[in-house]
Motif scaffolding. Structure first.
Motif, mmCIF file in Angstrom:
data_model
loop_
_atom_site.group_PDB
_atom_site.id
_atom_site.type_symbol
_atom_site.label_atom_id
_atom_site.label_comp_id
_atom_site.label_asym_id
_atom_site.label_seq_id
_atom_site.Cartn_x
_atom_site.Cartn_y
_atom_site.Cartn_z
ATOM 1 N N SER A 171 -8.347 5.497 -2.103
ATOM 2 C CA SER A 171 -7.185 4.620 -1.995
ATOM 3 C C SER A 171 -7.524 3.467 -1.061
ATOM 4 O O SER A 171 -8.475 3.533 -0.277
ATOM 5 C CB SER A 171 -5.982 5.399 -1.453
ATOM 6 O OG SER A 171 -6.265 5.914 -0.154
ATOM 7 N N TYR B 210 -6.912 -1.139 -0.394
ATOM 8 C CA TYR B 210 -6.599 -2.430 -0.995
ATOM 9 C C TYR B 210 -7.708 -3.416 -0.627
ATOM 10 O O TYR B 210 -8.381 -3.270 0.398
ATOM 11 C CB TYR B 210 -5.230 -2.960 -0.550
ATOM 12 C CG TYR B 210 -5.007 -3.024 0.942
ATOM 13 C CD1 TYR B 210 -5.432 -4.126 1.690
ATOM 14 C CD2 TYR B 210 -4.352 -1.996 1.602
ATOM 15 C CE1 TYR B 210 -5.212 -4.194 3.056
ATOM 16 C CE2 TYR B 210 -4.128 -2.038 2.969
ATOM 17 C CZ TYR B 210 -4.547 -3.145 3.692
ATOM 18 O OH TYR B 210 -4.339 -3.209 5.044
ATOM 19 N N ALA C 51 2.082 6.696 -6.894
ATOM 20 C CA ALA C 51 1.052 7.677 -7.253
ATOM 21 C C ALA C 51 1.576 9.103 -7.089
ATOM 22 O O ALA C 51 1.361 9.963 -7.953
ATOM 23 C CB ALA C 51 -0.198 7.463 -6.393
ATOM 24 N N TYR D 38 -4.704 0.267 -4.697
ATOM 25 C CA TYR D 38 -4.984 1.404 -5.577
ATOM 26 C C TYR D 38 -4.829 2.716 -4.819
ATOM 27 O O TYR D 38 -5.071 2.799 -3.615
ATOM 28 C CB TYR D 38 -6.391 1.290 -6.170
ATOM 29 C CG TYR D 38 -7.490 1.099 -5.146
ATOM 30 C CD1 TYR D 38 -8.220 2.173 -4.653
ATOM 31 C CD2 TYR D 38 -7.794 -0.180 -4.657
ATOM 32 C CE1 TYR D 38 -9.216 2.001 -3.700
ATOM 33 C CE2 TYR D 38 -8.784 -0.365 -3.714
ATOM 34 C CZ TYR D 38 -9.494 0.727 -3.239
ATOM 35 O OH TYR D 38 -10.470 0.555 -2.294
ATOM 36 N N GLU D 39 -4.367 3.731 -5.539
ATOM 37 C CA GLU D 39 -4.120 5.045 -4.947
ATOM 38 C C GLU D 39 -4.365 6.113 -6.005
ATOM 39 O O GLU D 39 -3.813 6.059 -7.111
ATOM 40 C CB GLU D 39 -2.679 5.142 -4.442
ATOM 41 C CG GLU D 39 -2.344 6.432 -3.740
ATOM 42 C CD GLU D 39 -2.843 6.467 -2.298
ATOM 43 O OE1 GLU D 39 -3.053 7.579 -1.760
ATOM 44 O OE2 GLU D 39 -2.995 5.371 -1.708
ATOM 45 N N THR D 40 -5.209 7.099 -5.682
ATOM 46 C CA THR D 40 -5.497 8.184 -6.615
ATOM 47 C C THR D 40 -4.274 9.084 -6.783
ATOM 48 O O THR D 40 -3.607 9.432 -5.807
ATOM 49 C CB THR D 40 -6.684 9.024 -6.117
ATOM 50 O OG1 THR D 40 -7.853 8.182 -6.036
ATOM 51 C CG2 THR D 40 -6.978 10.186 -7.063
ATOM 52 N N THR E 106 2.456 1.664 -3.453
ATOM 53 C CA THR E 106 1.485 2.160 -4.430
ATOM 54 C C THR E 106 1.256 3.658 -4.250
ATOM 55 O O THR E 106 1.150 4.409 -5.232
ATOM 56 C CB THR E 106 0.156 1.399 -4.292
ATOM 57 O OG1 THR E 106 0.401 -0.005 -4.390
ATOM 58 C CG2 THR E 106 -0.821 1.802 -5.379
ATOM 59 N N ALA E 107 1.205 4.109 -2.992
ATOM 60 C CA ALA E 107 1.026 5.532 -2.712
ATOM 61 C C ALA E 107 2.242 6.334 -3.175
ATOM 62 O O ALA E 107 2.110 7.443 -3.718
ATOM 63 C CB ALA E 107 0.787 5.749 -1.218
ATOM 64 N N SER F 144 0.827 -1.201 0.000
ATOM 65 C CA SER F 144 0.000 0.000 0.000
ATOM 66 C C SER F 144 0.869 1.263 0.000
ATOM 67 O O SER F 144 0.602 2.220 -0.733
ATOM 68 C CB SER F 144 -0.936 -0.006 1.216
ATOM 69 O OG SER F 144 -1.773 1.131 1.203
ATOM 70 N N CYS G 80 -5.443 6.766 -11.291
ATOM 71 C CA CYS G 80 -4.900 6.140 -10.085
ATOM 72 C C CYS G 80 -3.842 5.109 -10.462
ATOM 73 O O CYS G 80 -3.807 4.600 -11.588
ATOM 74 C CB CYS G 80 -6.005 5.475 -9.265
ATOM 75 S SG CYS G 80 -6.869 4.135 -10.128
#
Length: 332
Positions: free
Chosen positions: A264, A266, A56, A276-278, A52-53, A49, A285
């Protein structure tokens, strides 16, 4: 009597072996696997997580840099101090001179961002201009057709930035095997307050090589999972690990599209984890799809090793028990 004594001794030894040897070992092993598996899964989820951030934010920085470069078109001034709007409003300026000024402006914009691989611009008269960082590339006929002010729909705000999904660059220029996504802004007529929000003098396209996003992902050192940059647009995929996803309407994230409408987090979908992260300031994203076996691969390896150790320990205890029970059962 001696036979009964041996049978009793054997039974006691068997019960002792099971209660004080085998069962405690199995119980401790089970508790270890359960606790270690839970901790490993929790830490891996947090790590994925966070990664992913980070991607992004980094992709957002790239897009912000390009957007800032596109916005600098309003700061352009000719040698005579004219802005782009004033150049287009100057009826006495010949087209050749205007084309030179536009070319100079495109060079300034490209110089202000290291992420732009090419720039295309079309004005209200239908004139198309282009500039490529790689001088071996040139706009082809399809590229001219796609460089249109109609890229903004009637219901869209003409003053806002627009993202275009990734396409093979060979579709818009010659001598290329790259893949590019687009960022588009209108050059609004700033000669008055009324026209500044409603009249576009030209539309400017910036093409960015998807490898710029690939560099960010590779910098994380991630070896497992599939990464995507997913936008809410007809060509949804801005980045994918598999170039085939840019062609023929491929949609590998269809199974989790309901999660990718902003925000955002998981979630496990089937046997796969979706992170997922905007992207800040963008209608897109970053997405990481990781199979359960990929995510817990390290734990599964440790589990196999521990099972082997457990089997060895049980075999050792069994041999020790047999030897001890035989010795205890021998007549004195």
């Amino acid at each position: 009597m001696r036979k009964q004594h041996r049978s009793t001794t054997f039974s006691k030894m068997t019960i002792s072996f099971v209660l004080f040897g085998l069962l405690p070992l199995l119980l401790l092993s089970f508790l270890f696997f359960y606790r270690y598996g839970s901790v490993t899964r929790e830490n891996t989820l947090k790590s994925c997580s966070t990664m992913t951030a980070y991607i992004a934010r980094s992709v957002g920085d790239v897009m912000e840099n390009v957007d800032s470069a596109l916005g600098s078109l309003y700061d352009y001034r000719s040698a005579d101090g004219q802005s782009l709007a004033e150049i287009y409003d100057d009826a006495d300026m010949p087209y050749g001179r205007k084309a030179q000024e536009v070319d100079a402006m495109l060079h300034e914009i490209m110089a202000s961002s290291g992420y732009i691989s090419s720039l295309r611009m079309v004005d209200a008269q239908g004139n198309v201009f282009s500039l490529y960082y790689n001088q071996d590339k040139t706009l082809n006929e399809t590229g001219y057709e796609r460089t249109t002010m109609e890229v903004f729909g009637e219901t869209e705000d003409p003053t806002q930035l627009k993202l275009l999904g990734t396409v093979p660059e060979e579709e818009i220029c010659v001598n290329s095997e790259d893949y590019v996504f687009g960022m588009v802004r209108n050059c609004m007529d700033t000669s008055s307050v009324e026209t500044a929000s409603s009249v576009a003098l030209a539309t400017l396209f910036a093409d960015i090589n998807t490898d710029e996003i690939g560099k960010i992902i590779r910098s994380t050192g991630a070896a497992e999972g599939k990464f995507y940059v997913y936008g809410s647009l007809p060509q949804r995929y801005i980045y994918s690990d598999s170039p085939g996803d840019y062609r023929n309407g491929a949609d590998p994230l269809k199974f989790c599209a309901h999660l990718l409408d902003g925000g955002s987090g998981y979630e496990k979908v089937g046997s796969q984890w979706v992170f997922y992260e905007t992207i800040p300031g963008m209608d897109a994203c970053t997405v990481l799809v990781l199979d359960e076996t990929e995510m817990m691969g390290g734990f599964f390896q440790v589990r196999v090793m521990m099972v082997l150790i457990l089997c060895f320990a049980c075999a050792f205890l069994l041999l020790l028990y047999l030897a001890f029970s035989i010795r205890m059962s021998e007549p004195t």
